[in-house]
Write an enzyme that holds these catalytic residues in place. Structure first.
Site, PDB file in Angstrom:
ATOM      1  N   LYS A   1       0.836  -1.203   0.000  1.00 58.57           N
ATOM      2  CA  LYS A   1       0.000   0.000   0.000  1.00 58.57           C
ATOM      3  C   LYS A   1       0.871   1.253   0.000  1.00 58.57           C
ATOM      4  O   LYS A   1       1.916   1.282   0.637  1.00 58.57           O
ATOM      5  CB  LYS A   1      -0.897   0.001   1.237  1.00 58.57           C
ATOM      6  CG  LYS A   1      -1.878  -1.164   1.240  1.00 58.57           C
ATOM      7  CD  LYS A   1      -2.708  -1.184   2.496  1.00 58.57           C
ATOM      8  CE  LYS A   1      -1.880  -1.520   3.714  1.00 58.57           C
ATOM      9  NZ  LYS A   1      -2.710  -1.768   4.914  1.00 58.57           N
TER      10      LYS A   1
ATOM     11  N   THR B   1      -8.442   9.756   7.566  1.00 55.55           N
ATOM     12  CA  THR B   1      -7.982   8.512   6.930  1.00 55.55           C
ATOM     13  C   THR B   1      -7.867   7.376   7.953  1.00 55.55           C
ATOM     14  O   THR B   1      -7.166   6.404   7.721  1.00 55.55           O
ATOM     15  CB  THR B   1      -6.614   8.719   6.253  1.00 55.55           C
ATOM     16  OG1 THR B   1      -5.709   9.218   7.240  1.00 55.55           O
ATOM     17  CG2 THR B   1      -6.695   9.673   5.069  1.00 55.55           C
TER      18      THR B   1
ATOM     19  N   GLY C   1      -8.415   4.108   9.472  1.00 62.59           N
ATOM     20  CA  GLY C   1      -8.974   2.833   9.016  1.00 62.59           C
ATOM     21  C   GLY C   1      -8.851   2.567   7.527  1.00 62.59           C
ATOM     22  O   GLY C   1      -9.440   1.610   7.026  1.00 62.59           O
ATOM     23  N   THR C   2      -8.075   3.365   6.806  1.00 61.30           N
ATOM     24  CA  THR C   2      -7.937   3.119   5.352  1.00 61.30           C
ATOM     25  C   THR C   2      -7.370   1.732   5.066  1.00 61.30           C
ATOM     26  O   THR C   2      -7.843   1.034   4.163  1.00 61.30           O
ATOM     27  CB  THR C   2      -7.017   4.167   4.670  1.00 61.30           C
ATOM     28  OG1 THR C   2      -5.825   4.278   5.439  1.00 61.30           O
ATOM     29  CG2 THR C   2      -7.679   5.503   4.517  1.00 61.30           C
ATOM     30  N   GLY C   3      -6.364   1.343   5.850  1.00 58.57           N
ATOM     31  CA  GLY C   3      -5.702   0.053   5.604  1.00 58.57           C
ATOM     32  C   GLY C   3      -6.659  -1.109   5.824  1.00 58.57           C
ATOM     33  O   GLY C   3      -6.739  -2.034   5.004  1.00 58.57           O
ATOM     34  N   CYS C   4      -7.403  -1.061   6.926  1.00 58.65           N
ATOM     35  CA  CYS C   4      -8.353  -2.134   7.262  1.00 58.65           C
ATOM     36  C   CYS C   4      -9.426  -2.224   6.177  1.00 58.65           C
ATOM     37  O   CYS C   4      -9.768  -3.306   5.697  1.00 58.65           O
ATOM     38  CB  CYS C   4      -9.046  -1.853   8.603  1.00 58.65           C
ATOM     39  SG  CYS C   4      -7.914  -1.622   9.973  1.00 58.65           S
TER      40      CYS C   4
END
Ligand code: ATP
Ligand code: MP5
Length: 262
Positions: free
Chosen positions: A174, A206, A208-211
């Site tokens: 990412k 942003t 929680g973008t990864g989850c």
């Protein structure tokens, strides 16, 4: 056909990351979501106020309950916190012969709170990476897992190769932590690299973008989509979710899990 996905992760009381982000994303993509909670966090848009891990037994029971009755088509892991939990999850993946596994190697919350103990990194490398169908590290996580620098695209591609050599089938690097206005997410399938480029949206919301991104990949894999199709939808999902944030909370607010429509 009802497609089902299981997330094994931590609870975010603020609803933007962790289990809550995963279930909302599954739901929005029309996949029935199930969960095994590894830790409860007291968390909001300002940060993490407390971390309360559950026992290995409690997590094992949750996974068994889901597995014996509801057979997930894909499984995602998020915050696992300790090496004991990682070993349990690896054991359960093998026991139930699950193959569509998305490992999001969550280590640190945006505000800096540790969500994985330092001593658990080796367990992640040894036990979970070889079982990962997809691994979705952000740049700092990839740096810790490979001991390599992530400054240039070439370095990130080298790190992706190393993670593939460690047993991961598909590596999705990412690009949220990169510099500049353009974000580049990279997929490596052991032979070729594929890039998804997007404009960086100028926002502090942003959390929680990864989850959310990894959950969207999981949902698509549960439906039997290929990894290329899955990353494509996940990228559009997260772009819409960051573009149309909800503007709630006084810190780093959550993304908008309603924004994307297939
Ligand atoms: N400001 C932004 N604008 C557009 N897309 C973004 C932005 N920030 C992150 N993304 C996208 O969100 C996804 C997650 O990337 P990121 O590298 O931020 O993950 P992460 O650091 O694991 O997230 P988290 O902060 O939840 O841990 C990627 O597809 C990335 O390109
Ligand atoms: C329970 C839990 N899992 C994962 C994250 C990572 O998300 P972020 O880096 O956006 O805070 C989090 N904050 N909380």
């Amino acid at each position: 056909m009802v497609y089902k996905a299981l997330t094994i992760a931590g609870s975010d009381s603020g609803g933007g990351a962790g289990i809550q982000a995963d279930l909302k994303t599954f739901h929005q993509l029309r996949v029935f979501g199930m969960s095994a909670i590894t830790a409860v966090t007291a968390q909001n848009t300002l940060g993490v106020q407390g971390v309360y891990p559950l026992s290995v037994e409690a997590v094992e029971r949750q996974i068994d309950s889901v597995a014996v009755d509801l057979s997930p088509h894909a499984v995602k892991t998020g915050m696992l916190f300790s090496h004991e939990m990682i070993e349990l999850v690896a054991h359960k993946i093998k026991q139930y012969k699950w193959t569509r596994i998305v490992v999001d190697p969550v280590m640190i919350a945006k505000g800096g709170a540790p969500l994985l103990k330092q001593e658990a990194v080796e367990a992640l490398q040894r036990h979970l990476l070889p079982l990962a169908y997809v691994l979705t590290p952000n740049m700092p996580e990839a740096e810790v897992l490979t001991n390599m620098q992530m400054e240039t695209i070439e370095q990130r591609k080298e790190a992706a190769k190393k993670l593939h050599d460690m047993g991961v089938r598909y590596v999705v690097m990412k690009g949220g932590h990169g510099e500049g206005n353009e974000l580049i997410d990279i997929l490596y399938d052991g032979e070729q690299f594929y890039e998804w480029k997007s404009k960086r949206i100028d926002t502090k919301h942003t959390h929680g973008t990864g989850c959310t991104f990894a959950a969207a990949i999981t949902a698509q894999l549960a439906k039997g989509k290929t990894i290329y199709e899955a990353v494509d939808v996940a990228k559009r999902f997260i772009q819409a979710a960051v573009e149309q944030t909800l503007q709630i909370g006084s810190g780093h607010g959550p993304t908008n899990h309603w924004a994307f429509h297939e």
